[in-house]
Design a protein around this motif. Structure first.
Motif, PDB file in Angstrom:
ATOM      1  N   TYR A 135       0.789  -1.217  -0.069  1.00 46.03           N
ATOM      2  CA  TYR A 135       0.053  -0.004  -0.026  1.00 46.03           C
ATOM      3  C   TYR A 135       0.917   1.511  -0.140  1.00 46.03           C
ATOM      4  O   TYR A 135       1.580   1.339   0.964  1.00 46.03           O
ATOM      5  CB  TYR A 135      -0.943   0.058   1.053  1.00 46.03           C
ATOM      6  CG  TYR A 135      -2.076   1.114   1.293  1.00 46.03           C
ATOM      7  CD1 TYR A 135      -2.447   1.585   0.167  1.00 46.03           C
ATOM      8  CD2 TYR A 135      -2.116   1.686   2.607  1.00 46.03           C
ATOM      9  CE1 TYR A 135      -3.416   2.566   0.289  1.00 46.03           C
ATOM     10  CE2 TYR A 135      -3.006   2.764   2.700  1.00 46.03           C
ATOM     11  CZ  TYR A 135      -3.786   3.233   1.607  1.00 46.03           C
ATOM     12  OH  TYR A 135      -4.649   4.427   1.662  1.00 46.03           O
ATOM     13  N   VAL A 136       0.914   2.102  -1.225  1.00 50.89           N
ATOM     14  CA  VAL A 136       1.618   3.268  -1.195  1.00 50.89           C
ATOM     15  C   VAL A 136       1.509   4.190  -0.441  1.00 50.89           C
ATOM     16  O   VAL A 136       2.553   4.816   0.365  1.00 50.89           O
ATOM     17  CB  VAL A 136       1.500   3.799  -2.589  1.00 50.89           C
ATOM     18  CG1 VAL A 136       0.049   4.594  -2.789  1.00 50.89           C
ATOM     19  CG2 VAL A 136       2.560   4.773  -3.024  1.00 50.89           C
ATOM     20  N   PHE A 137       0.552   4.688   0.235  1.00 51.67           N
ATOM     21  CA  PHE A 137       0.369   5.406   1.516  1.00 51.67           C
ATOM     22  C   PHE A 137       0.869   4.967   2.880  1.00 51.67           C
ATOM     23  O   PHE A 137       1.408   5.825   3.592  1.00 51.67           O
ATOM     24  CB  PHE A 137      -1.235   5.900   1.583  1.00 51.67           C
ATOM     25  CG  PHE A 137      -1.824   6.752   0.432  1.00 51.67           C
ATOM     26  CD1 PHE A 137      -0.996   8.066   0.275  1.00 51.67           C
ATOM     27  CD2 PHE A 137      -2.695   6.185  -0.496  1.00 51.67           C
ATOM     28  CE1 PHE A 137      -1.363   8.799  -0.848  1.00 51.67           C
ATOM     29  CE2 PHE A 137      -2.956   7.217  -1.536  1.00 51.67           C
ATOM     30  CZ  PHE A 137      -2.411   8.399  -1.794  1.00 51.67           C
ATOM     31  N   LYS A 138       0.735   3.734   3.069  1.00 53.59           N
ATOM     32  CA  LYS A 138       1.418   3.111   4.336  1.00 53.59           C
ATOM     33  C   LYS A 138       2.940   3.424   4.076  1.00 53.59           C
ATOM     34  O   LYS A 138       3.589   3.889   5.159  1.00 53.59           O
ATOM     35  CB  LYS A 138       1.216   1.829   4.381  1.00 53.59           C
ATOM     36  CG  LYS A 138       2.050   1.019   5.192  1.00 53.59           C
ATOM     37  CD  LYS A 138       1.633  -0.569   5.328  1.00 53.59           C
ATOM     38  CE  LYS A 138       2.668  -1.264   6.116  1.00 53.59           C
ATOM     39  NZ  LYS A 138       2.209  -2.784   5.802  1.00 53.59           N
ATOM     40  N   TRP A 139       3.742   3.242   3.159  1.00 53.12           N
ATOM     41  CA  TRP A 139       4.931   3.656   2.917  1.00 53.12           C
ATOM     42  C   TRP A 139       5.184   4.994   2.861  1.00 53.12           C
ATOM     43  O   TRP A 139       6.276   5.428   3.394  1.00 53.12           O
ATOM     44  CB  TRP A 139       5.525   2.709   1.657  1.00 53.12           C
ATOM     45  CG  TRP A 139       5.587   1.368   2.020  1.00 53.12           C
ATOM     46  CD1 TRP A 139       4.656   0.357   1.480  1.00 53.12           C
ATOM     47  CD2 TRP A 139       6.430   0.586   2.712  1.00 53.12           C
ATOM     48  NE1 TRP A 139       4.974  -0.794   2.096  1.00 53.12           N
ATOM     49  CE2 TRP A 139       5.697  -0.695   2.737  1.00 53.12           C
ATOM     50  CE3 TRP A 139       7.550   1.051   3.729  1.00 53.12           C
ATOM     51  CZ2 TRP A 139       6.772  -1.643   3.475  1.00 53.12           C
ATOM     52  CZ3 TRP A 139       8.095  -0.101   4.220  1.00 53.12           C
ATOM     53  CH2 TRP A 139       7.825  -1.381   4.193  1.00 53.12           C
ATOM     54  N   LEU A 140       4.320   5.861   2.321  1.00 50.09           N
ATOM     55  CA  LEU A 140       4.488   7.331   2.125  1.00 50.09           C
ATOM     56  C   LEU A 140       4.520   7.795   3.476  1.00 50.09           C
ATOM     57  O   LEU A 140       5.264   8.829   3.796  1.00 50.09           O
ATOM     58  CB  LEU A 140       3.581   7.820   1.128  1.00 50.09           C
ATOM     59  CG  LEU A 140       3.733   9.054   0.855  1.00 50.09           C
ATOM     60  CD1 LEU A 140       4.867   9.838   0.506  1.00 50.09           C
ATOM     61  CD2 LEU A 140       2.612   9.645  -0.178  1.00 50.09           C
ATOM     62  N   VAL A 141       3.444   7.527   4.331  1.00 52.37           N
ATOM     63  CA  VAL A 141       3.407   8.029   5.768  1.00 52.37           C
ATOM     64  C   VAL A 141       4.722   7.657   6.453  1.00 52.37           C
ATOM     65  O   VAL A 141       5.290   8.866   7.200  1.00 52.37           O
ATOM     66  CB  VAL A 141       1.892   7.568   6.466  1.00 52.37           C
ATOM     67  CG1 VAL A 141       2.094   7.867   7.887  1.00 52.37           C
ATOM     68  CG2 VAL A 141       0.935   8.135   5.724  1.00 52.37           C
ATOM     69  N   THR A 142       5.029   6.481   6.284  1.00 54.55           N
ATOM     70  CA  THR A 142       6.220   6.141   7.177  1.00 54.55           C
ATOM     71  C   THR A 142       7.607   6.875   6.705  1.00 54.55           C
ATOM     72  O   THR A 142       8.298   7.245   7.573  1.00 54.55           O
ATOM     73  CB  THR A 142       6.566   4.472   6.746  1.00 54.55           C
ATOM     74  OG1 THR A 142       5.418   3.631   7.387  1.00 54.55           O
ATOM     75  CG2 THR A 142       7.904   3.956   7.613  1.00 54.55           C
ATOM     76  N   ALA A 143       7.668   7.060   5.262  1.00 54.94           N
ATOM     77  CA  ALA A 143       8.595   7.590   4.748  1.00 54.94           C
ATOM     78  C   ALA A 143       8.699   9.009   5.209  1.00 54.94           C
ATOM     79  O   ALA A 143       9.890   9.790   5.772  1.00 54.94           O
ATOM     80  CB  ALA A 143       8.670   7.698   3.342  1.00 54.94           C
ATOM     81  N   GLU A 144       7.600   9.632   5.528  1.00 51.32           N
ATOM     82  CA  GLU A 144       7.506  11.135   5.887  1.00 51.32           C
ATOM     83  C   GLU A 144       7.736  11.134   7.435  1.00 51.32           C
ATOM     84  O   GLU A 144       8.505  12.110   7.770  1.00 51.32           O
ATOM     85  CB  GLU A 144       6.110  11.877   5.485  1.00 51.32           C
ATOM     86  CG  GLU A 144       6.003  13.005   5.827  1.00 51.32           C
ATOM     87  CD  GLU A 144       4.503  13.839   5.393  1.00 51.32           C
ATOM     88  OE1 GLU A 144       3.666  13.570   5.939  1.00 51.32           O
ATOM     89  OE2 GLU A 144       4.693  14.219   4.345  1.00 51.32           O
ATOM     90  N   GLN A 145       7.424  10.429   8.067  1.00 45.98           N
ATOM     91  CA  GLN A 145       7.411  10.330   9.546  1.00 45.98           C
ATOM     92  C   GLN A 145       9.039  10.067   9.960  1.00 45.98           C
ATOM     93  O   GLN A 145       9.555  10.688  10.868  1.00 45.98           O
ATOM     94  CB  GLN A 145       6.610   9.287  10.265  1.00 45.98           C
ATOM     95  CG  GLN A 145       5.257   9.519  10.143  1.00 45.98           C
ATOM     96  CD  GLN A 145       4.500   8.394  10.690  1.00 45.98           C
ATOM     97  OE1 GLN A 145       4.879   7.197  10.864  1.00 45.98           O
ATOM     98  NE2 GLN A 145       3.049   8.543  11.147  1.00 45.98           N
TER      99      GLN A 145
END
Length: 175
Positions: free
Chosen positions: A123-133
């Protein structure tokens, strides 16, 4: 691996026994510094009680981290869920070699394979949120690239399912 050692890790949901020398090697600045500050404090009578170090993360997360940093066995290829679980700990404690390993595995197993399906390991947003955090620019850029290229044609069909994830992103990422 977790029955012998000279240090007790106090995790959020329990404890683990580890070798502090291994932690010093994989995280010389953060964990090494914490261990130096800990010194011999926490030792009980006759040395029966191990010194304890409070750490973030669960016993399960630390078992995964230790599985990949203890130089005992070939650990094989971790799942994307395992990578997602250990990434915050490796990042927080500045485990540079483990971070490099995670990055290599993500490039191999995730890049070019992300989806818009919540609840999946891709899931792209799972990884995007993690990357941002965690301020992981390479991972963030890969997620944004996926959204701007191969996921773009399908995005409008999944907008409702992804609204909650979009709300977790910073204005800078959304720009």
């Amino acid at each position: 691996m977790l029955t012998h050692g000279n240090l007790q890790l106090d995790c959020q949901d329990g404890t683990l026994t580890v070798f502090k020398e291994v932690l010093k090697l994989v995280s010389p600045t953060v964990l090494g510094g914490a261990l130096e500050a800990l010194g011999n404090s926490g030792s009980g009578e006759g040395g029966s009680k191990l010194p304890a170090l409070k750490v973030d993360g669960t016993v399960g997360q630390w078992k995964l981290v230790l599985f990949y940093i203890y130089p005992v066995l070939d650990c094989g290829v971790p799942s994307r869920e395992d990578l997602h679980s250990i990434l915050p700990i490796a990042h927080k404690y500045d485990m540079t070699n483990l971070l490099a390993f995670i990055h290599t595995q993500l490039v191999r197993t995730l890049y070019g394979k992300m989806t818009l399906q919540p609840g999946t390991s891709t899931y792209v947003f799972k990884w995007l949120v993690t990357a941002e955090q965690l301020q992981l620019d390479d991972l963030r850029d890969e997620c944004l690239d996926a959204l701007g290229t191969y996921l773009l044609p399908e995005f409008h069909k999944h907008i409702d399912a992804n609204m909650a994830a979009l709300g977790k992103l910073s204005p800078t990422t959304m720009a």
